[in-house]
Design a protein around this motif. Structure first.
Motif, PDB file in Angstrom:
ATOM      1  N   ALA A  54       0.821  -1.217   0.000  1.00  0.00           N
ATOM      2  CA  ALA A  54       0.000   0.000   0.000  1.00  0.00           C
ATOM      3  C   ALA A  54       0.852   1.263   0.000  1.00  0.00           C
ATOM      4  CB  ALA A  54      -0.936   0.007   1.210  1.00  0.00           C
ATOM      5  N   HIS A  66      -6.520   5.520   0.937  1.00  0.00           N
ATOM      6  CA  HIS A  66      -7.234   4.863   2.034  1.00  0.00           C
ATOM      7  C   HIS A  66      -7.607   5.852   3.133  1.00  0.00           C
ATOM      8  CE1 HIS A  66      -8.311   1.560   4.764  1.00  0.00           C
ATOM      9  NE2 HIS A  66      -7.640   2.204   5.695  1.00  0.00           N
ATOM     10  N   GLU A  92      -1.648   3.797  -2.549  1.00  0.00           N
ATOM     11  CA  GLU A  92      -2.966   3.389  -2.057  1.00  0.00           C
ATOM     12  C   GLU A  92      -3.176   3.819  -0.606  1.00  0.00           C
ATOM     13  OE1 GLU A  92      -6.671   2.073  -1.602  1.00  0.00           O
ATOM     14  OE2 GLU A  92      -5.583   2.246  -3.498  1.00  0.00           O
TER      15      GLU A  92
END
Length: 406
Positions: A317, A354, A350
């Protein structure tokens, strides 16, 4: 729906800045005011500039009980539907005052709970007892990470009353077109006396012992510098706090004082990030780690040692984040490797998407609507004396005071 946010102080800090950001993204149908128990600092000025009404209770320390009736009166005569508390002292006084004013839709956000400390204060039996007793007066406690939620449950807060809603970041605020970013970078470096071709390591946060900025200073001393180095390393520390004098002495003793810049408190963090080439975050006691997400949003690689914001996500991520122990040797090695590579701004990973504040503000709004009244009364039907406390509310507060009496 009228919402009052109660916070201990409004000097520049993570919880305070997060409140300001949250209020920017909550739906306009919510009428939000803020009351600070003390210290209406730079964030209070920012909130007022945003159009938020800010009250200063003028509290004189933890045991200024005269603040309680003032806060109760403010809640009662403001006709608030929901009271949202932030930070320990505001949670204790805010929950009690809200119940005395007849408001039961009470939520609190727990920003910083560690095994031995709560928001930097040592957890004593009295601190814990008062926290748990007043927590019962509310409807829900928001934890900013899974780690904080687990500690709350271990403390004795019922799991059904704990909701995880992490901190957020304004993604768009950190994106700049390449020409604008380059111009900002040159301007900030010139303002701060940073060479235009230096490799600048950033540190962001309060100047307290737990942040371990000493690790970055020692790492800087270990890194190669001119004339053999490709880019001379500098350190840019953004923030203020009690450890600043000790850090300045350490930099002098390590022989790198001329390459360490202390900015003090600043509210232009996205612009400051453009002057940095990497963020160093050697703290081992983070309960979230918002600066990690902010740096990634600004396109910086991040060297970090603690932060549920990243630890609770899959490794892919945040490909630009490098975990390592809070050891100067490890930081010097990784930062030296970064300094020798060609650094261009990284794409937002990401992890940043998020923690988009727009999504998280929607979650907070949903919580208000679940615990608050089904529909606010029309303004013409509301009076200055509503809501009023019931005998049940007064008994609940009396029981709390009895439970925590020495």
């Amino acid at each position: 729906m009228k919402v009052l946010h109660v916070i201990t102080g409004l000097a520049a800090g993570g919880a305070e800045q997060q409140l300001r950001l949250l209020l920017r993204y909550l739906p306009k149908r919510l009428q939000c005011d803020v009351v600070t128990l003390e210290n209406p600092g730079t964030v209070a000025n920012g909130l007022r500039a945003d159009g938020v009404r800010v009250f200063d209770l003028g509290m004189q320390g933890n045991r200024d009980l005269a603040a309680l009736p003032r806060l109760t009166g403010l809640i009662r005569y403001g006709g608030y539907d929901v009271v949202h508390c932030h930070l320990y002292r505001a949670c204790v006084y805010g929950r009690i005052a809200a119940r005395l004013a007849g408001v039961r839709a009470i939520v609190a956000t727990e920003h910083s709970l560690l095994a031995q400390t709560l928001e930097g204060r040592r957890i004593t039996p009295g601190v814990r007892a008062l926290y748990l007793a007043t927590e019962r007066l509310g409807r829900s406690t928001v934890a900013v990470s899974e780690a904080v939620a687990e500690r709350l449950v271990l403390w004795g807060v019922p799991q059904g009353r704990v909701e995880i809603i992490p901190n957020g970041v304004d993604r768009a605020r950190y994106i700049q077109p390449a020409p604008t970013r380059a111009a900002t970078r040159l301007a900030i470096r010139a303002e701060l006396g940073l060479p235009h071709d230096a490799f600048v390591i950033g540190g962001l946060g309060r100047m307290v012992r737990g942040k371990r900025y000493d690790v970055l200073i020692d790492a800087l001393a270990m890194m190669p510098s001119a004339p053999s180095a490709t880019r001379t390393p500098w350190l840019l520390l953004v923030g203020e706090g009690e450890s600043r004098p000790a850090l300045q002495r350490r930099a002098k003793e390590a022989g790198v004082a001329e390459r360490v810049v202390f900015t003090g408190e600043r509210d232009d963090v996205p612009e400051l990030f453009t002057a940095m080439d990497a963020l160093g975050a050697p703290s081992t006691l983070e309960t979230f780690g918002l600066s990690l997400i902010e740096a990634l949003a600004a396109g910086l690689p991040v060297c970090w040692s603690s932060g549920p914001a990243l630890a609770e996500l899959p490794a892919d991520a945040a490909p630009g984040a490098f975990w390592m122990p809070a050891d100067p040797t490890d930081y010097a090695a990784q930062l030296s490797a970064l300094s020798s590579s060609r650094l261009t701004p990284l794409a937002q990973p990401e992890a940043v998407r998020h923690y988009d504040i727009a999504r998280l503000a929607s979650d907070i709004c949903g919580l208000y609507e679940r615990i608050g009244p089904p529909r606010a009364a029309p303004p013409a039907q509301r009076s200055a004396s509503t809501p009023m406390s019931t005998s049940e509310d007064r008994l609940a507060v009396k029981k709390v005071c009895t439970d925590v009496r020495p």
